[in-house]
Design a protein around this motif. Structure first.
Motif, PDB file in Angstrom:
ATOM      1  N   ARG A  25       6.211   6.661  -3.139  1.00  0.00           N
ATOM      2  CA  ARG A  25       5.158   5.674  -2.253  1.00  0.00           C
ATOM      3  C   ARG A  25       4.918   4.531  -2.857  1.00  0.00           C
ATOM      4  O   ARG A  25       5.492   3.992  -4.110  1.00  0.00           O
ATOM      5  N   THR A  26       4.814   2.950  -1.677  1.00  0.00           N
ATOM      6  CA  THR A  26       4.321   2.090  -2.640  1.00  0.00           C
ATOM      7  C   THR A  26       3.754   2.262  -2.661  1.00  0.00           C
ATOM      8  O   THR A  26       2.223   2.595  -2.236  1.00  0.00           O
ATOM      9  N   PHE A  27       2.944   1.088  -4.516  1.00  0.00           N
ATOM     10  CA  PHE A  27       2.101   0.796  -4.912  1.00  0.00           C
ATOM     11  C   PHE A  27       1.767  -0.331  -4.524  1.00  0.00           C
ATOM     12  O   PHE A  27       0.749  -0.709  -5.986  1.00  0.00           O
ATOM     13  N   SER A  28       2.002  -0.960  -4.016  1.00  0.00           N
ATOM     14  CA  SER A  28       2.156  -2.521  -4.079  1.00  0.00           C
ATOM     15  C   SER A  28       0.348  -2.946  -4.351  1.00  0.00           C
ATOM     16  O   SER A  28       0.629  -4.520  -4.062  1.00  0.00           O
ATOM     17  N   THR A  29      -0.388  -2.242  -3.545  1.00  0.00           N
ATOM     18  CA  THR A  29      -1.525  -1.845  -3.245  1.00  0.00           C
ATOM     19  C   THR A  29      -2.439  -2.080  -3.895  1.00  0.00           C
ATOM     20  O   THR A  29      -3.881  -2.269  -4.060  1.00  0.00           O
TER      21      THR A  29
END
Length: 122
Positions: A25-29
């Motif tokens: 998943r994207t953990f950018s936030t």
């Protein structure tokens, strides 16, 4: 998914670098954190960083000795541990959560990796 690695046995005063590889998943936030649990004790917060890299915070007893960082290209968060003490001995876990930034509450971290053992001998 989070995969922690880098633990081991080290003498007091030594160093270790833990890695936490993120995938799936994207953990950018997210806020990325490290926790630890010693035998017979509660799991405690150690350090955290915004995935953006803008901001870090630490457990008081590790300030000046531990540094959390992240490499966005490698999707990896690191915990550089220097001047290790026997009381740092624990299983270390990486974790990710949506915040709030500044939280030390493990309930605010929804994704957890498996632990990696750190043992510091005196």
């Amino acid at each position: 998914q989070l995969q922690a690695s880098g633990g081991g046995l080290v003498q007091a005063g030594g160093s270790l670098r833990l890695s936490c590889a993120a995938s799936g998943r994207t953990f950018s936030t997210y806020v990325m954190g490290w926790f630890r649990q010693a035998p017979g004790k509660e799991r405690e917060f150690v350090a955290a960083i915004r995935w953006s890299g803008l901001g870090t915070y630490y457990l008081d007893s590790v300030k000046g000795r531990f540094t959390i960082s992240r490499d966005s290209a490698r999707n990896t968060v690191y915990l550089q541990m220097n001047s290790l003490k026997p009381e740092d001995t624990a299983v270390y876990y990486c974790a990710a959560g949506k915040g709030p930034y500044g939280s030390r509450d493990r309930g605010d971290f929804s994704s957890w990796g498996q632990g990696t053992q750190v043992t510091v001998s005196s």
